[in-house]
Design a protein around this motif. Sequence first.
Motif, PDB file in Angstrom:
ATOM      1  N   UNK A 273       0.908  -1.086   0.029  1.00  0.00           N
ATOM      2  CA  UNK A 273       0.048  -0.105  -0.119  1.00  0.00           C
ATOM      3  C   UNK A 273       0.921   1.378   0.110  1.00  0.00           C
ATOM      4  N   UNK A 274       0.387   2.303  -0.535  1.00  0.00           N
ATOM      5  CA  UNK A 274       1.252   3.452  -0.650  1.00  0.00           C
ATOM      6  C   UNK A 274       1.599   4.035   0.782  1.00  0.00           C
ATOM      7  N   UNK A 275       0.918   3.933   1.794  1.00  0.00           N
ATOM      8  CA  UNK A 275       1.267   4.440   3.074  1.00  0.00           C
ATOM      9  C   UNK A 275       1.282   3.103   4.030  1.00  0.00           C
ATOM     10  N   UNK A 276       1.917   2.092   3.674  1.00  0.00           N
ATOM     11  CA  UNK A 276       2.130   1.065   4.415  1.00  0.00           C
ATOM     12  C   UNK A 276       3.113   1.085   5.392  1.00  0.00           C
ATOM     13  N   UNK A 277       2.913   0.973   6.689  1.00  0.00           N
ATOM     14  CA  UNK A 277       3.932   1.052   7.585  1.00  0.00           C
ATOM     15  C   UNK A 277       4.173   2.428   8.302  1.00  0.00           C
ATOM     16  N   UNK A 278       5.092   2.873   9.463  1.00  0.00           N
ATOM     17  CA  UNK A 278       5.105   3.972   9.858  1.00  0.00           C
ATOM     18  C   UNK A 278       5.833   5.003   9.006  1.00  0.00           C
ATOM     19  N   UNK A 279       5.355   6.043   8.851  1.00  0.00           N
ATOM     20  CA  UNK A 279       6.188   7.153   8.054  1.00  0.00           C
ATOM     21  C   UNK A 279       7.533   7.945   9.139  1.00  0.00           C
ATOM     22  N   UNK A 280       8.294   8.291   8.381  1.00  0.00           N
ATOM     23  CA  UNK A 280       9.072   9.311   9.294  1.00  0.00           C
ATOM     24  C   UNK A 280       8.142  10.604   9.065  1.00  0.00           C
ATOM     25  N   UNK A 281       8.186  11.314  10.152  1.00  0.00           N
ATOM     26  CA  UNK A 281       7.644  12.947  10.168  1.00  0.00           C
ATOM     27  C   UNK A 281       8.548  13.806  10.379  1.00  0.00           C
ATOM     28  N   UNK A 282       8.459  14.780   9.660  1.00  0.00           N
ATOM     29  CA  UNK A 282       9.110  16.125   9.627  1.00  0.00           C
ATOM     30  C   UNK A 282       8.383  17.181   9.482  1.00  0.00           C
ATOM     31  N   UNK A 283       7.707  17.705  10.625  1.00  0.00           N
ATOM     32  CA  UNK A 283       6.860  18.916  10.693  1.00  0.00           C
ATOM     33  C   UNK A 283       5.551  18.698   9.966  1.00  0.00           C
ATOM     34  N   UNK A 284       5.328  19.163   8.863  1.00  0.00           N
ATOM     35  CA  UNK A 284       4.039  18.984   7.971  1.00  0.00           C
ATOM     36  C   UNK A 284       4.413  17.858   6.898  1.00  0.00           C
TER      37      UNK A 284
END
Length: 80
Positions: free
Chosen positions: A17-28
């Motif tokens: 899936x496009x959003x599979x797993x935990x993303x890295x977040x950098x502000x917005x």
Amino acid sequence: MIPRMADLLNPPCRVMDLREGAPRRHGALAVWRHVGRESGATAISLRVLEVAPGTSPGLLNGDCEEVLFVLEGQGTAYVE
């Protein structure tokens, strides 16, 4: 139970899936990195970016080509 596409393909194929797993977040900015050096790739990478309203941090990708596809929404990109 309906089989998933990943269950139907033989290794080393991988469907995700496009959003599979935990993303890295950098502000917005949220980044899902699916393919890259950390997964053994040497000539290609794939990451999915999601930008919340507002200003996101700049992205640096070294001396290489990059293709961006916008799936929804609108915004302004500054390219140097």
